[in-house]
Design an enzyme around this catalytic site. Structure first.
Site, PDB file in Angstrom:
ATOM      1  N   CYS A 120       0.866  -1.169   0.000  1.00  0.00           N
ATOM      2  CA  CYS A 120       0.000   0.000   0.000  1.00  0.00           C
ATOM      3  C   CYS A 120       0.907   1.226   0.000  1.00  0.00           C
ATOM      4  CB  CYS A 120      -0.993  -0.007   1.160  1.00  0.00           C
ATOM      5  SG  CYS A 120      -0.278   0.148   2.796  1.00  0.00           S
ATOM      6  N   CYS A 191      -4.019  -0.663  -2.299  1.00  0.00           N
ATOM      7  CA  CYS A 191      -4.204   0.774  -2.440  1.00  0.00           C
ATOM      8  C   CYS A 191      -4.219   1.109  -3.930  1.00  0.00           C
ATOM      9  CB  CYS A 191      -3.058   1.482  -1.710  1.00  0.00           C
ATOM     10  SG  CYS A 191      -2.842   3.209  -2.115  1.00  0.00           S
ATOM     11  N   CYS A 198       3.406   0.089  -9.049  1.00  0.00           N
ATOM     12  CA  CYS A 198       4.034  -1.172  -8.635  1.00  0.00           C
ATOM     13  C   CYS A 198       4.993  -1.671  -9.713  1.00  0.00           C
ATOM     14  CB  CYS A 198       2.964  -2.222  -8.366  1.00  0.00           C
ATOM     15  SG  CYS A 198       3.641  -3.794  -7.792  1.00  0.00           S
TER      16      CYS A 198
END
Length: 257
Positions: A120, A191, A198
């Site tokens: 997150c 999130c 990512c």
């Protein structure tokens, strides 16, 4: 006089999932929360058709939606696996009592293995709670958490986990760069913002997304802050229960033509 031979309507799950495109959408959402654009790419159908069938699945209570916290123009869709289980149980019994669905037994501890990374933004609440819950449920799983902009653990995360018999005192916040180059069986973002940044991991495990609101955004007062963390922990616990089954019985990778 002819006897009335009318039968009850087909069970709701069959009416909702029996159409091929809706089944394809359910299969995709069983893996990850997704946006309409993601689903269009996955199933190869036009937006109007995908949106129509998503409305059908939402009206039946199988799918829910929430606005993205990264981009308010986007909406993430989520499959309610618990609701699916309830409806599937009634589906078999509706045909014959012998077809009553028996819930799977909890997997043996030694069968639940793998490496899982939860992500997150702050690594201060959602991902830390997810890490702790999975480690508690499946001690043989190597589980870690990190954030794109780490900050100290939130006091309510400690309190909510303590209420569930889990101690976070040994946890620390970590940047996702700390795990660059490592192999994971599952990388799960919690999130909407961190999903967008990512990085790729070795082996291309494929990013799974659980679109969850940040409980700290509810406020720091006891009246609204703590309940938001408690709701987040409850949702994580439910999702992790299904993840444990997936770790024990991994589904073969599917390829699309």
């Amino acid at each position: 006089m002819v006897a009335d031979r009318r039968t009850p309507d087909a069970p709701l799950f069959l009416r909702l999932a029996g159409e091929q495109l809706r089944w394809d959408l359910l299969r995709e959402l069983a893996r990850s929360d997704l946006r309409v654009g993601d689903l269009i790419t996955a199933v190869g159908q036009p937006q109007s058709l995908v949106s129509y069938h998503l409305r059908k699945l939402r009206s039946g209570g199988l799918v829910s939606s929430r606005r993205s916290s990264a981009d308010g123009r986007d909406t993430y869709y989520r499959l309610d696996l618990g609701r699916c289980a309830e409806l599937l149980a009634g589906t078999g019994q509706g045909l014959h009592p012998a077809l009553d669905l028996v819930p799977p037994a909890p997997p043996a501890e030694e069968s639940v293995r793998g490496r899982v990374l939860f992500l997150c933004t702050g690594n201060s609440s959602r991902s830390q709670m997810a890490e702790a819950l999975l480690r508690h449920r499946a001690p043989r799983v190597e589980v870690m958490s990190a954030g794109s902009h780490p900050k100290p653990l939130h006091p309510n995360a400690f309190a909510v986990m303590r209420e569930r018999g889990i101690d976070l005192s040994g946890h620390r916040s970590k940047h996702l760069d700390e795990f660059a180059g490592q192999h994971f069986d599952h990388v799960i973002s919690l999130c909407d913002k961190v999903r967008e940044v990512c990085p790729e991991f070795p082996g291309h495990p494929g990013l799974v997304h659980w679109s969850m609101p940040d409980p700290s955004a509810a406020g720091d007062t006891a009246e609204v802050g703590y309940p938001a963390f408690s709701r987040a922990a409850d949702e994580l616990s439910t999702r992790i229960g299904f993840l444990v089954q997936n770790l024990a019985h991994p589904r073969p990778q599917e390829t699309r033509s």
